[in-house]
Each structure stands twice: as structure tokens, then as C-alpha cells.
Write a protein that holds these residues in place. Sequence first.
Motif, PDB file in Angstrom:
ATOM      1  N   VAL A  90       0.864  -1.181   0.000  1.00  0.00           N
ATOM      2  CA  VAL A  90       0.000   0.000   0.000  1.00  0.00           C
ATOM      3  C   VAL A  90       0.897   1.226   0.000  1.00  0.00           C
ATOM      4  O   VAL A  90       1.874   1.296   0.757  1.00  0.00           O
ATOM      5  CB  VAL A  90      -0.927   0.051   1.228  1.00  0.00           C
ATOM      6  N   TRP A  91       0.579   2.179  -0.855  1.00  0.00           N
ATOM      7  CA  TRP A  91       1.347   3.409  -0.968  1.00  0.00           C
ATOM      8  C   TRP A  91       0.528   4.560  -0.392  1.00  0.00           C
ATOM      9  O   TRP A  91      -0.568   4.848  -0.851  1.00  0.00           O
ATOM     10  CB  TRP A  91       1.681   3.664  -2.431  1.00  0.00           C
ATOM     11  N   ILE A  92       1.054   5.184   0.640  1.00  0.00           N
ATOM     12  CA  ILE A  92       0.380   6.292   1.322  1.00  0.00           C
ATOM     13  C   ILE A  92       1.170   7.575   1.099  1.00  0.00           C
ATOM     14  O   ILE A  92       2.397   7.589   1.219  1.00  0.00           O
ATOM     15  CB  ILE A  92       0.261   6.022   2.836  1.00  0.00           C
ATOM     16  N   ARG A  93       0.467   8.650   0.776  1.00  0.00           N
ATOM     17  CA  ARG A  93       1.105   9.944   0.608  1.00  0.00           C
ATOM     18  C   ARG A  93       0.493  10.939   1.592  1.00  0.00           C
ATOM     19  O   ARG A  93      -0.724  10.924   1.807  1.00  0.00           O
ATOM     20  CB  ARG A  93       0.932  10.468  -0.822  1.00  0.00           C
ATOM     21  N   PHE A  94       1.325  11.786   2.168  1.00  0.00           N
ATOM     22  CA  PHE A  94       0.797  12.782   3.089  1.00  0.00           C
ATOM     23  C   PHE A  94       1.703  14.007   3.112  1.00  0.00           C
ATOM     24  O   PHE A  94       2.867  13.960   2.706  1.00  0.00           O
ATOM     25  CB  PHE A  94       0.609  12.201   4.487  1.00  0.00           C
ATOM     26  N   THR A  95       1.137  15.113   3.615  1.00  0.00           N
ATOM     27  CA  THR A  95       1.853  16.384   3.662  1.00  0.00           C
ATOM     28  C   THR A  95       1.876  16.900   5.088  1.00  0.00           C
ATOM     29  O   THR A  95       0.828  16.959   5.744  1.00  0.00           O
ATOM     30  CB  THR A  95       1.170  17.428   2.759  1.00  0.00           C
ATOM     31  N   VAL A  96       3.052  17.248   5.554  1.00  0.00           N
ATOM     32  CA  VAL A  96       3.223  17.780   6.913  1.00  0.00           C
ATOM     33  C   VAL A  96       3.482  19.277   6.819  1.00  0.00           C
ATOM     34  O   VAL A  96       4.317  19.726   6.032  1.00  0.00           O
ATOM     35  CB  VAL A  96       4.399  17.093   7.631  1.00  0.00           C
ATOM     36  N   VAL A  97       2.743  20.057   7.632  1.00  0.00           N
ATOM     37  CA  VAL A  97       2.898  21.512   7.622  1.00  0.00           C
ATOM     38  C   VAL A  97       3.496  22.035   8.922  1.00  0.00           C
ATOM     39  O   VAL A  97       3.852  23.215   9.001  1.00  0.00           O
ATOM     40  CB  VAL A  97       1.542  22.198   7.356  1.00  0.00           C
ATOM     41  N   ASP A  98       3.615  21.174   9.931  1.00  0.00           N
ATOM     42  CA  ASP A  98       4.241  21.570  11.191  1.00  0.00           C
ATOM     43  C   ASP A  98       5.568  20.825  11.307  1.00  0.00           C
ATOM     44  O   ASP A  98       5.612  19.643  11.671  1.00  0.00           O
ATOM     45  CB  ASP A  98       3.320  21.219  12.365  1.00  0.00           C
ATOM     46  N   PHE A  99       6.654  21.512  10.993  1.00  0.00           N
ATOM     47  CA  PHE A  99       7.961  20.859  10.964  1.00  0.00           C
ATOM     48  C   PHE A  99       8.454  20.468  12.352  1.00  0.00           C
ATOM     49  O   PHE A  99       9.397  19.685  12.474  1.00  0.00           O
ATOM     50  CB  PHE A  99       8.985  21.774  10.287  1.00  0.00           C
ATOM     51  N   ALA A 100       7.826  20.983  13.410  1.00  0.00           N
ATOM     52  CA  ALA A 100       8.240  20.650  14.769  1.00  0.00           C
ATOM     53  C   ALA A 100       8.015  19.170  15.089  1.00  0.00           C
ATOM     54  O   ALA A 100       8.713  18.598  15.931  1.00  0.00           O
ATOM     55  CB  ALA A 100       7.495  21.528  15.779  1.00  0.00           C
ATOM     56  N   VAL A 101       7.053  18.542  14.398  1.00  0.00           N
ATOM     57  CA  VAL A 101       6.759  17.131  14.671  1.00  0.00           C
ATOM     58  C   VAL A 101       7.264  16.221  13.563  1.00  0.00           C
ATOM     59  O   VAL A 101       7.120  14.992  13.657  1.00  0.00           O
ATOM     60  CB  VAL A 101       5.237  16.912  14.846  1.00  0.00           C
ATOM     61  N   LEU A 102       7.839  16.789  12.527  1.00  0.00           N
ATOM     62  CA  LEU A 102       8.211  15.999  11.352  1.00  0.00           C
ATOM     63  C   LEU A 102       9.226  14.908  11.673  1.00  0.00           C
ATOM     64  O   LEU A 102       9.059  13.755  11.291  1.00  0.00           O
ATOM     65  CB  LEU A 102       8.749  16.923  10.260  1.00  0.00           C
ATOM     66  N   GLY A 103      10.306  15.259  12.365  1.00  0.00           N
ATOM     67  CA  GLY A 103      11.338  14.278  12.680  1.00  0.00           C
ATOM     68  C   GLY A 103      10.812  13.136  13.526  1.00  0.00           C
ATOM     69  O   GLY A 103      11.178  11.973  13.327  1.00  0.00           O
ATOM     70  N   GLU A 104       9.929  13.455  14.464  1.00  0.00           N
ATOM     71  CA  GLU A 104       9.330  12.425  15.315  1.00  0.00           C
ATOM     72  C   GLU A 104       8.422  11.498  14.514  1.00  0.00           C
ATOM     73  O   GLU A 104       8.494  10.267  14.636  1.00  0.00           O
ATOM     74  CB  GLU A 104       8.522  13.094  16.432  1.00  0.00           C
ATOM     75  N   LEU A 105       7.586  12.085  13.686  1.00  0.00           N
ATOM     76  CA  LEU A 105       6.650  11.286  12.899  1.00  0.00           C
ATOM     77  C   LEU A 105       7.379  10.348  11.943  1.00  0.00           C
ATOM     78  O   LEU A 105       7.034   9.163  11.823  1.00  0.00           O
ATOM     79  CB  LEU A 105       5.708  12.212  12.122  1.00  0.00           C
ATOM     80  N   VAL A 106       8.386  10.862  11.255  1.00  0.00           N
ATOM     81  CA  VAL A 106       9.122  10.036  10.303  1.00  0.00           C
ATOM     82  C   VAL A 106       9.831   8.889  11.012  1.00  0.00           C
ATOM     83  O   VAL A 106       9.847   7.753  10.526  1.00  0.00           O
ATOM     84  CB  VAL A 106      10.126  10.897   9.511  1.00  0.00           C
ATOM     85  N   ALA A 107      10.417   9.163  12.178  1.00  0.00           N
ATOM     86  CA  ALA A 107      11.111   8.117  12.925  1.00  0.00           C
ATOM     87  C   ALA A 107      10.141   7.029  13.387  1.00  0.00           C
ATOM     88  O   ALA A 107      10.444   5.830  13.318  1.00  0.00           O
ATOM     89  CB  ALA A 107      11.838   8.724  14.118  1.00  0.00           C
ATOM     90  N   ARG A 108       8.975   7.429  13.853  1.00  0.00           N
ATOM     91  CA  ARG A 108       7.979   6.453  14.325  1.00  0.00           C
ATOM     92  C   ARG A 108       7.420   5.620  13.171  1.00  0.00           C
ATOM     93  O   ARG A 108       7.176   4.417  13.327  1.00  0.00           O
ATOM     94  CB  ARG A 108       6.852   7.173  15.067  1.00  0.00           C
ATOM     95  N   LEU A 109       7.235   6.243  12.032  1.00  0.00           N
ATOM     96  CA  LEU A 109       6.783   5.493  10.858  1.00  0.00           C
ATOM     97  C   LEU A 109       7.848   4.488  10.432  1.00  0.00           C
ATOM     98  O   LEU A 109       7.544   3.332  10.109  1.00  0.00           O
ATOM     99  CB  LEU A 109       6.474   6.444   9.700  1.00  0.00           C
ATOM    100  N   GLY A 110       9.097   4.923  10.416  1.00  0.00           N
ATOM    101  CA  GLY A 110      10.179   4.037  10.018  1.00  0.00           C
ATOM    102  C   GLY A 110      10.374   2.873  10.970  1.00  0.00           C
ATOM    103  O   GLY A 110      10.984   1.861  10.598  1.00  0.00           O
ATOM    104  N   ASP A 111       9.863   2.998  12.179  1.00  0.00           N
ATOM    105  CA  ASP A 111       9.998   1.942  13.180  1.00  0.00           C
ATOM    106  C   ASP A 111       8.903   0.883  13.062  1.00  0.00           C
ATOM    107  O   ASP A 111       8.970  -0.163  13.704  1.00  0.00           O
ATOM    108  CB  ASP A 111       9.964   2.564  14.581  1.00  0.00           C
TER     109      ASP A 111
END
Length: 226
Positions: A90-111
Motif C-alpha cells: 500500500v502506498w500512502i502519501r501525506f503532507t506535513v505543515v508543522d515541521f516541529a513534529v516531522l522528525g518524530e513522525l518520520v522516525a515512528r513510521l520508520g519503526d
Amino acid sequence: MTNAPVISVRGEAVLEVEPELARLSVHVQSQERDRREALDRLAERNQRCLDLIKSYGEAVERLETGGLSITPQLKYRRKEGDIRAYQGTVWIRFTVVDFAVLGELVARLGDLERTYVHGPDWGLRHDSEVYKRAARQAANEAVQRARSYAEALGATITGLVELADEGLTRDSRGRPAEPVALMAGYGGAASASADEPPPIDLEPATQVVRAAVEARFTATAPAELG
């Protein structure tokens, strides 16, 4: 008036600004011997991924599924029908507009299990004020350049004949050409409790926005050139 001198100029603006959003994509996969089991695992992982992204609320502006596939994996490439497993994606696309949470979200997704994160692609909104500002600066530069040319000839600007995006006034065949698009550049990679991965430090890539116009102005007759 029809015989008035015409000054043709080009105005350009180049702005360097911070991005306004980050676009990412996530591939969620499953691989099982049984087709139904592969679908069930894929549905579970997809839902887990979606729930995580949605938990960030307004920090995520857009979320959509880009595609889904279930593919049989053959044991032997030359022998049809001998399936060793089924792979789902499944391919999911999304857009983040609050960069303060970006690093956290990407790390949690990668985990997450069998989840692959791509991005971010930094960018600006399609209706960003930056594009309008660049266009205004390009037009102002065209006016200033025309005035400078006129002053060098001992003349003054009297009126505007035409103002258009660069390339819009004519093409190589003399026909109206397609306008040149305003452009922006990109960049690119990802929170944390005791049981979660630490956030990845992501530095937003500077966006370079360019705008160019072509303009024609009427002018007074130049002074005699010595």
C-alpha cells in the motif's frame, strides 16, 4: 502616439525562502504464503500507519492512499503457477505543515514493521504569497530597468504597452507561447520515549523561487545623441 519610441525590457526576481510544507510517502508491505493472510497483514499494517499519521492532527494537512497491489511471488521464474508467497503493498502519501513534529513522525513510521518511508520533499503551497511577491518584484525591476534605459537616452517613460510572464508574449513562430512557470527547489530525510526511536533531525531545504516578466513601455523622444 503610434510613432512613440518603445523600450522593451525583461525583469527578474529570485527569492530564497523557507519551505511551507514537506511531502512524504510511505510504502507498507506484507508477504505471506496465503493470499488472504497477506491481505489481512497488509490491512492491519496499513491501518496502524494511518492511525499514527492521523494522530498528529492538524500538523498533517493531506493524507491519501496512492495505490494498492497484491502480487504472487513464484518459486521458479520459468514455471508458471508455482507460487511461494503473496506480497502486498500500500502506498500512502501525506503532507506535513508543522515541521516541529516531522522528525518524530518520520522516525515512528520508520519503526513500524515492513514500512518504508520516502522523503521529505520540501515545497511551497501552490497559492503561496511568495510567488506573488516574486512576480511583483520582477515587474518592479522591469519598470526600473526601462526608466534607466530612458534616462540614458535623455527620455522619460510615458506609458505601458504590454506586461507578461516571460515567454508568454511570443514563441519562435510568432505565436503566443506558454508562460514560464514559477519554480521552487527541494531537499531531503526522521521521536521519542523510552520505547520509541529518537526523532531524526531534519533541516528544511531553502526554496529558490524565480519569476521573470517581459514588458514594453512607450517613451518620449530621446535627446540628441552626441
